[in-house]
Design an enzyme around this catalytic site. Sequence first.
Site, PDB file in Angstrom:
ATOM      1  N   TYR B 288       2.585  65.950  59.750  1.00 39.22           N
ATOM      2  CA  TYR B 288       3.175  64.858  58.975  1.00 39.22           C
ATOM      3  C   TYR B 288       4.345  65.386  58.162  1.00 39.22           C
ATOM      4  CZ  TYR B 288      -1.355  62.624  59.885  1.00 39.22           C
ATOM      5  OH  TYR B 288      -2.473  62.086  60.480  1.00 39.22           O
ATOM      6  N   HIS B 299       2.206  57.678  60.153  1.00 41.32           N
ATOM      7  CA  HIS B 299       2.220  58.134  61.525  1.00 41.32           C
ATOM      8  C   HIS B 299       2.626  59.613  61.510  1.00 41.32           C
ATOM      9  CE1 HIS B 299       2.851  57.341  65.755  1.00 41.32           C
ATOM     10  NE2 HIS B 299       3.938  58.075  65.674  1.00 41.32           N
ATOM     11  N   LYS B 330       5.551  60.737  69.249  1.00 44.25           N
ATOM     12  CA  LYS B 330       5.671  62.005  68.533  1.00 44.25           C
ATOM     13  C   LYS B 330       6.532  62.938  69.379  1.00 44.25           C
ATOM     14  CE  LYS B 330       0.908  61.421  66.977  1.00 44.25           C
ATOM     15  NZ  LYS B 330       1.222  60.459  65.916  1.00 44.25           N
TER      16      LYS B 330
END
Lengths: 352, 352
Positions: B288, B299, B330
């Site tokens: 993160y 997210h 990602k």
Amino acid sequence: MIGKLINDRVKAGKQAINELYNTGYYGRPKGDVLELTLIEAAYLLYKNRLEITMDEKALTFQEFFTEASNRQQFFELKYIVYKDLRERGYYVQPSVTDFRVYPRGGHPGKTQAKMFVYVRSERIPMPIKDLLSQYTAAVNVRKQMVLAIVDEESDLTYYEVKKADIKGSMDAILPEDEPVPATMLEDRVLIWDEEASHLLYENGFYGKPLDNERLQLSLVESAYLLEQALIKIKDGTTGNIPDLAEFSETASSIDPDFERKYSTYVDLRSRGFVPKTGFKFGTHFRVYNEVKSLNKLPHSDYLVHAIPQDYEFFLPLMSRAVRLANSVRKQMLYSVEFASGIEYIDIGRIKM
Amino acid sequence: MIGKLINDRVKAGKQAINELYNTGYYGRPKGDVLELTLIEAAYLLYKNRLEITMDEKALTFQEFFTEASNRQQFFELKYIVYKDLRERGYYVQPSVTDFRVYPRGGHPGKTQAKMFVYVRSERIPMPIKDLLSQYTAAVNVRKQMVLAIVDEESDLTYYEVKKADIKGSMDAILPEDEPVPATMLEDRVLIWDEEASHLLYENGFYGKPLDNERLQLSLVESAYLLEQALIKIKDGTTGNIPDLAEFSETASSIDPDFERKYSTYVDLRSRGFVPKTGFKFGTHFRVYNEVKSLNKLPHSDYLVHAIPQDYEFFLPLMSRAVRLANSVRKQMLYSVEFASGIEYIDIGRIKM
């Protein structure tokens, strides 16, 4: 209410049978005594429903948890799963596969257990034979087999494991009178004839066009078409014309997994499926139930990975494979060849 | 137009310079001769823009393709990529890394090439050092590095490879006066104190609550907090109080990748990130940029996998990792520790 820690059990008196067993199905009554596992006892201690003594002295949660962890391997792992299942409202009892779980609304004495839950750490590879023996234990008594994997940060993922008897709906291509000539170049096989290229590509989704005239076949596709007498392969370097055994030997020298992949490929074709490479998904095959037209290629239904009988699942990779399959709306299957034939093992994430 | 096959080149006359080089940038003019690679020649033969002779005899496509495949390793693989790039409208020239590709609208003599394309077969594992030497070759001349992977059915996937200098925006927690007591039980560490548990969980997203009072830490988190003097660890079995070196030794016996994961964990924390386990994604970490509140967990931005300097990418697995990362929005990064520090290698699928 007081329970005494004795070896790997906590034993409580008659009152506990009324207050813990009859209301929440904790422990197992043995005459006037309620016998609790260390996990059940820790959970009741955490819920302030039980005091636990060792040598007449009451233990704090920290003391009991540390003590239990020294007495039972994987105690914390199993505690985490037990607590999670209880907090989701399930009644849970110990079992040969860690836990028996009752269906919602059901409980011991009223209903049969629904699932066997088997707890594993992310860190410890899981041999396929362990998985299958747990599966068999569950299936023999008509239970669902659930795998609970605990990761290094104690997060839980549940998987249902089952065998899948799958059927596709594709017809086989009938052999021509004469096998089509093909050439093996390095690690793939080329068909030069335009008509044959179109026939194989459009009617069975074999290969990939090199251009509008020529078709490239993978090693498994080539072996299958050779076995079906649909093609005849010539080695582009030596000029030799291999039979299936010779071709398989060459293919195995290029791809060490060839034989295993080929067995699954043949089995999938014989079940009426169209298997194609699963490279983009990191598996051996993506599998179509049926391919009617290449202009409207359907969504493939399964990802299949052919594994040996002595395979060990490395759980982070298994997790990734299942997650990826689900994210593209496919089912992840592992194929294993046994003397009796190929079995497909379906591992899918479930919400408990 | 006629070209002669001589060793691993096809040579054509002056007219070819006009008709092939000046209009499509095929080959390289050397005086009055146009020198074509086997791949360029095969493509021109397929397009019916060139005839090729060997010993004064014209070759069919099949004959030339088979001949070229015997003269050059991975000829078909490279032909497939070359053909695909040409058909996408790019001008392509041979290069140290297989191909130099010009930007759309650009061509040799007018613009610099934009990318170096490096062709690999899905089947052949790719050592990280090969990847990095290709990357360095591209970056030194300010080119984008593109990896073209050909699967067993000749399908192509393109990846861009680059180094990523990433920064997060999380502040470090300042140590308390006294390190918080924690207990190591089997393969995880527990904090029993309610206040300390909340502080570490809510301000740095360390660990996972066992319940409302207690926190479970992973091995890398425990080592990091131990190094920061935020916790003091006691072994739940022996009562020993390990320092960082002793704890790392124990952790390595539980998780053979511990040291490598820990280096990356420390580096990510020092860059202001919050790394958590990536188990569900099959990687070491999900990362993160910042975690402000655990009620609205953002997210995560990256998946990071820590690999050794002698790592070999098994390409189906790399493909799966990148595809899964992309499907959950990602970025997939591989971290490698060098003497100069940890480098993050970003491998992302691109459309050409």
